[in-house]
Design an enzyme around this catalytic site. Structure first.
Site, mmCIF file in Angstrom:
data_model
loop_
_atom_site.group_PDB
_atom_site.id
_atom_site.type_symbol
_atom_site.label_atom_id
_atom_site.label_comp_id
_atom_site.label_asym_id
_atom_site.label_seq_id
_atom_site.Cartn_x
_atom_site.Cartn_y
_atom_site.Cartn_z
ATOM 1 N N HIS A 297 0.846 -1.193 0.000
ATOM 2 C CA HIS A 297 0.000 0.000 0.000
ATOM 3 C C HIS A 297 0.882 1.242 0.000
ATOM 4 O O HIS A 297 1.900 1.276 0.697
ATOM 5 C CB HIS A 297 -0.821 0.032 1.289
ATOM 6 N N GLY B 289 0.236 -5.045 1.278
ATOM 7 C CA GLY B 289 -0.873 -5.256 0.349
ATOM 8 C C GLY B 289 -0.441 -5.949 -0.939
ATOM 9 O O GLY B 289 -1.236 -6.666 -1.564
ATOM 10 N N TYR C 179 -6.064 -5.583 9.653
ATOM 11 C CA TYR C 179 -6.230 -6.234 8.340
ATOM 12 C C TYR C 179 -7.665 -6.728 8.189
ATOM 13 O O TYR C 179 -8.337 -7.006 9.173
ATOM 14 C CB TYR C 179 -5.204 -7.366 8.140
HETATM 15 O O1 YXS Z 1 11.838 9.169 0.997
HETATM 16 P P1 YXS Z 1 11.463 9.016 -0.454
HETATM 17 O O2 YXS Z 1 10.567 10.087 -1.006
HETATM 18 O O3 YXS Z 1 12.659 8.704 -1.336
HETATM 19 O O4 YXS Z 1 10.590 7.667 -0.555
HETATM 20 C C1 YXS Z 1 11.105 6.448 -0.108
HETATM 21 C C2 YXS Z 1 10.047 5.732 0.721
HETATM 22 O O5 YXS Z 1 9.338 6.615 1.565
HETATM 23 C C3 YXS Z 1 9.146 5.241 -0.416
HETATM 24 N N1 YXS Z 1 8.339 4.097 0.024
HETATM 25 C C4 YXS Z 1 7.015 4.140 0.152
HETATM 26 N N2 YXS Z 1 6.146 5.137 -0.044
HETATM 27 C C5 YXS Z 1 4.854 4.875 0.192
HETATM 28 N N3 YXS Z 1 4.388 3.683 0.591
HETATM 29 C C6 YXS Z 1 5.219 2.643 0.785
HETATM 30 N N4 YXS Z 1 4.730 1.461 1.157
HETATM 31 C C7 YXS Z 1 6.609 2.858 0.579
HETATM 32 N N5 YXS Z 1 7.728 2.095 0.722
HETATM 33 C C8 YXS Z 1 8.749 2.868 0.366
HETATM 34 O O6 YXS Z 1 10.043 4.815 -1.427
HETATM 35 C C9 YXS Z 1 11.264 5.564 -1.336
HETATM 36 C C10 YXS Z 1 12.420 4.591 -1.240
HETATM 37 O O7 YXS Z 1 12.259 3.862 -0.015
HETATM 38 P P2 YXS Z 1 13.461 3.607 1.011
HETATM 39 O O8 YXS Z 1 14.407 4.778 0.993
HETATM 40 O O9 YXS Z 1 12.846 3.217 2.308
HETATM 41 O O10 YXS Z 1 14.195 2.359 0.321
HETATM 42 P P3 YXS Z 1 15.082 1.260 1.049
HETATM 43 O O11 YXS Z 1 15.781 0.505 -0.039
HETATM 44 O O12 YXS Z 1 15.932 1.864 2.122
HETATM 45 O O13 YXS Z 1 14.060 0.270 1.785
HETATM 46 C C11 YXS Z 1 13.171 -0.528 1.028
HETATM 47 C C12 YXS Z 1 12.052 -1.042 1.973
HETATM 48 C C13 YXS Z 1 11.001 -1.783 1.118
HETATM 49 C C14 YXS Z 1 12.652 -2.034 2.997
HETATM 50 C C15 YXS Z 1 11.415 0.167 2.730
HETATM 51 O O14 YXS Z 1 11.084 1.169 1.779
HETATM 52 C C16 YXS Z 1 10.179 -0.210 3.477
HETATM 53 O O15 YXS Z 1 10.253 -0.828 4.547
HETATM 54 N N6 YXS Z 1 9.028 0.189 2.938
HETATM 55 C C17 YXS Z 1 7.726 -0.123 3.564
HETATM 56 C C18 YXS Z 1 7.383 -1.583 3.306
HETATM 57 C C19 YXS Z 1 6.086 -1.909 3.977
HETATM 58 O O16 YXS Z 1 6.038 -2.066 5.227
HETATM 59 N N7 YXS Z 1 5.013 -1.973 3.205
HETATM 60 C C20 YXS Z 1 3.665 -2.123 3.731
HETATM 61 C C21 YXS Z 1 2.852 -0.943 3.354
HETATM 62 S S1 YXS Z 1 1.330 -0.852 4.235
HETATM 63 C C22 YXS Z 1 0.404 -2.104 3.525
HETATM 64 O O17 YXS Z 1 0.698 -2.601 2.488
HETATM 65 C C23 YXS Z 1 -0.884 -2.575 4.216
HETATM 66 C C24 YXS Z 1 -1.686 -1.464 4.713
HETATM 67 S S2 YXS Z 1 -0.407 -3.720 5.478
HETATM 68 O O18 YXS Z 1 0.796 -3.274 6.167
HETATM 69 O O19 YXS Z 1 -1.555 -3.810 6.393
HETATM 70 O O20 YXS Z 1 -0.175 -5.017 4.838
#
Ligand code: YXS
Length: 258
Positions: A63, A107, A137
């Site tokens: 998401h 998601g 969820y």
């Molecule tokens: O700071 P900038 O502008 O460069 O943006 C960064 C991050 O903020 C952005 N980004 C996201 N933006 C919106 N939504 C996201 N889910 C998201 N994930 C990342 O992308 C730019 C690069 O990310 P960065 O600097 O963190 O990269 P990294 O290589 O250091 O780390 C990669 C990850 C994937 C480990 C890290 O970005 C991360 O942990 N992202 C969130 C992953 C996550 O928890 N996704 C779940 C989203 S919530 C969801 O899907 C449901 C509601 S639920 O959780 O209930 O299943």
């Protein structure tokens, strides 16, 4: 935010927003649903869903977190864009295959569970993360995981929020096949092309029956209202707001269970 191609009866959709690691924003989901609709109108028999590469080797970050509501609204309600996308995958008249290189989060992991057949390479990992953010969820999503994995593994994924590696993902049935990186594309395409030689009508009707049978467990109104009440308690909690705030501030959340 998506790229599309057609190879005879096979349609390919690629997630393409490297700056935000292919997070499923409203805009991206809108483009994805439009691509499914357009392929359906063109009579495309099989779809391959894949992702353009990015620096973090992320298939999709899940998401788009800034889209999650902070004003006492269900973050994963029936009309949430991702839910709309999952339903269009389930109702697509042909199989939807996913080709996974890189990590899959939140998601996007539910999206993988909802597609018909998944193939990955050794770089793939799969994490379902609501407990990292304080998100309640939804029951349909939990059902997708139970259907694909069984309760034990589904609980482990939700309760630890840890990425499951590709070997375990194949063992647990998250993916149908784990293949070498250089085989991912040809292997997936060969399977898709083979399916196009079979009866599309037969496959459409069988897929529809799988969907109906998977949803055949009826919930009473009372039970449904209880689930909604429990979920409301979570999205109105301090923890939910702390989870979103911590993401914005790029720090670990401090959950208190309030
Ligand atoms: O700071 P900038 O502008 O460069 O943006 C960064 C991050 O903020 C952005 N980004 C996201 N933006 C919106 N939504 C996201 N889910 C998201 N994930 C990342 O992308 C730019 C690069 O990310 P960065 O600097 O963190 O990269 P990294 O290589 O250091 O780390 C990669 C990850 C994937 C480990 C890290 O970005 C991360 O942990 N992202 C969130 C992953 C996550 O928890 N996704 C779940 C989203 S919530 C969801 O899907 C449901 C509601 S639920 O959780 O209930 O299943």
């Amino acid at each position: 935010m998506v790229k599309t191609e057609i190879h005879t009866h096979v349609g390919i959709i690629s997630l393409n927003h490297p700056e935000k690691l292919n997070a499923l924003s409203r805009e991206m989901v809108h483009d994805l649903v439009a691509a499914f609709e357009s392929f359906k109108a063109d009579g495309i028999r099989v779809i391959i869903l894949k992702a353009e590469p990015n620096k973090s080797n992320v298939w999709s970050a899940g998401h788009f977190i800034p889209d999650l509501p902070e004003d006492h609204e269900d973050p994963l309600g029936y009309n949430d864009p991702l839910e709309v996308l999952l339903r269009s995958i389930q109702r697509y008249p042909g199989p939807v295959l996913t080709q996974v290189h890189g990590s899959v989060w939140g998601g996007a992991c539910d999206l993988i569970m909802t597609t018909d057949i998944s193939i990955c390479d050794p770089t793939a990992t799969f994490a379902i993360t609501p407990a990292k953010l304080g998100v309640p969820y939804n029951a349909s999503g939990i059902g997708h995981f139970i259907a694909r994995l069984g309760t034990n593994q589904a609980k482990e994924m939700f309760f630890t929020a840890r990425p499951v590696d590709a070997i375990t993902a194949e063992k647990w049935g998250i993916v149908n096949h784990l293949v070498e990186e250089d085989q991912l594309e040809p292997y997936t395409m060969e399977m898709a092309q083979h399916i196009t030689t079979l009866s599309p009508l037969s496959i459409h009707v069988i897929k529809e029956q799988f969907r109906i049978l998977a949803n055949s467990q009826a919930l009473s109104a009372d039970v449904f209202e209880k689930i909604e009440g429990l979920r409301t308690m979570v999205w109105e909690s301090k923890d939910y707001h702390e989870g979103l705030k911590a993401f914005r501030e790029k720090r670990k959340p401090d959950f208190t269970g309030e």
